[in-house]
Design a protein around this motif. Sequence first.
Motif, PDB file in Angstrom:
ATOM      1  N   PHE A   1      -4.435   6.596   2.864  1.00 22.73           N
ATOM      2  CA  PHE A   1      -3.911   5.419   3.243  1.00 22.73           C
ATOM      3  C   PHE A   1      -3.691   4.327   2.523  1.00 22.73           C
ATOM      4  O   PHE A   1      -2.797   3.847   2.283  1.00 22.73           O
ATOM      5  N   VAL A   2      -4.533   4.015   1.713  1.00 20.61           N
ATOM      6  CA  VAL A   2      -4.069   2.676   0.365  1.00 20.61           C
ATOM      7  C   VAL A   2      -3.630   3.744  -0.235  1.00 20.61           C
ATOM      8  O   VAL A   2      -2.758   2.039  -0.709  1.00 20.61           O
ATOM      9  N   ALA A   3      -3.599   4.908  -1.051  1.00 17.03           N
ATOM     10  CA  ALA A   3      -3.108   5.106  -1.291  1.00 17.03           C
ATOM     11  C   ALA A   3      -0.892   5.157  -1.425  1.00 17.03           C
ATOM     12  O   ALA A   3      -0.080   4.481  -1.696  1.00 17.03           O
ATOM     13  N   ALA A   4      -0.688   4.533   0.188  1.00 15.48           N
ATOM     14  CA  ALA A   4       0.652   4.849   0.134  1.00 15.48           C
ATOM     15  C   ALA A   4       0.699   3.092   0.325  1.00 15.48           C
ATOM     16  O   ALA A   4       1.859   2.729   0.106  1.00 15.48           O
ATOM     17  N   TYR A   5       0.369   1.985   0.888  1.00 12.95           N
ATOM     18  CA  TYR A   5       0.254   0.566  -0.142  1.00 12.95           C
ATOM     19  C   TYR A   5       0.456   0.466  -1.223  1.00 12.95           C
ATOM     20  O   TYR A   5       1.614  -0.007  -1.620  1.00 12.95           O
ATOM     21  N   ALA A   6      -0.482   0.880  -1.715  1.00  9.88           N
ATOM     22  CA  ALA A   6      -0.614   1.356  -2.875  1.00  9.88           C
ATOM     23  C   ALA A   6       1.316   1.506  -3.986  1.00  9.88           C
ATOM     24  O   ALA A   6       1.862   0.676  -4.502  1.00  9.88           O
ATOM     25  N   GLN A   7       1.407   2.944  -3.143  1.00 10.65           N
ATOM     26  CA  GLN A   7       2.567   3.210  -4.378  1.00 10.65           C
ATOM     27  C   GLN A   7       3.635   2.696  -3.419  1.00 10.65           C
ATOM     28  O   GLN A   7       5.052   2.526  -4.998  1.00 10.65           O
ATOM     29  N   ALA A   8       4.164   2.073  -2.333  1.00 11.43           N
ATOM     30  CA  ALA A   8       5.115   1.263  -2.055  1.00 11.43           C
ATOM     31  C   ALA A   8       5.214   0.297  -2.512  1.00 11.43           C
ATOM     32  O   ALA A   8       6.422   0.156  -2.485  1.00 11.43           O
ATOM     33  N   LEU A   9       4.226  -1.010  -3.200  1.00 11.36           N
ATOM     34  CA  LEU A   9       3.981  -1.978  -3.288  1.00 11.36           C
ATOM     35  C   LEU A   9       4.030  -1.606  -5.190  1.00 11.36           C
ATOM     36  O   LEU A   9       4.280  -2.834  -5.812  1.00 11.36           O
ATOM     37  N   GLY A  10       4.284  -0.533  -5.427  1.00  4.35           N
ATOM     38  CA  GLY A  10       3.896  -0.485  -7.073  1.00  4.35           C
ATOM     39  C   GLY A  10       2.843  -0.350  -7.859  1.00  4.35           C
ATOM     40  O   GLY A  10       3.041  -1.197  -9.130  1.00  4.35           O
ATOM     41  N   ALA A  11       2.248  -0.861  -6.734  1.00  3.19           N
ATOM     42  CA  ALA A  11       0.456  -1.321  -7.404  1.00  3.19           C
ATOM     43  C   ALA A  11      -0.555  -0.367  -7.728  1.00  3.19           C
ATOM     44  O   ALA A  11      -0.675   0.854  -6.815  1.00  3.19           O
TER      45      ALA A  11
END
Length: 302
Positions: free
Chosen positions: A232-242
């Motif tokens: 779940f967290v990785a989806a947001y992190a990867q989408a933002l490049g963070a």
Amino acid sequence: MSSDGLWSIGDLAERAGVTVKTVRFYSDRGLLPEAGRSSGGHRRYGPEALDRLRLIRSLRALDLPVPEVERVLDRDEALEEVVTGQLREVDSRLTALRWREASLRLLKDCPSEERAERLRLVGAVVMPPDTAALARFWRRTLPVRLPARTVSRVLDSVVPRPPRDPSPAQVLAFARLHELVTDPRVDRPEFRPAPPLPDGEYRPAVLYEGLAEAYALAASSAVVRGEALDCFVAAYAQALGAPDTLVFRRRLLGLLARTDGPAIHRYWKLATGLFAPGEPVLGALHHHLSVALRAEVESRAG
């Protein structure tokens, strides 16, 4: 029967148990084969006409329209197509009747002071209902850059299919849901479904693909933790490049808090009871993952 072994239109009607008018109607449409004509020009029929007439009566007894009967008589293989189509139509009618019955029970069993309001809500929904308005509600919040296949998958996940045999409570929930998504106020900023991330540069396709995987993992476990939360967290992190760090997870909590607006909150409150038993409810899964993230961040901060 005449001396040539053929029947008059009256003879055929009597043998088939129908009226002369019926025989004439099907004859005029070319559905009954004529074996010849009398010297006076009257129609004559043989046994094949009686067989054909009995077949027509059997098809009409199934409530097949005359054009569909003609299709079957023209092509033997058309019978399966016609029957399949009629089954779909009957199923739709039965579903509409079940929705009508549940709607009437909803009105009959409610307090008298609520009846007018419920009648207004139910009257705004076609029966059986469709989900076009619900799909439009979600399309307004999906990024325009999202691939069509991803949009289709998201809509399949967030738009409940109307139950075939609804309870009065489900009729009311769907009617209220329909009212919510068709309310003109929903386009106001304070009511509009919030995007999953704030305005700015991010990769929406990466986000939605990752969230789909996270929700699937969460749905397969009674306790939302570990792999599902990390995904779940990785989806947001990867989408933002963070990078996925504790600092990012704290930031993500703030982002998630801003996306759960009143329209979305009410949507999921109403829609949850419309999904089939055992069917994943993304609103609930998203909430559980958000709660798990907050618990983890707070425990690590302590």
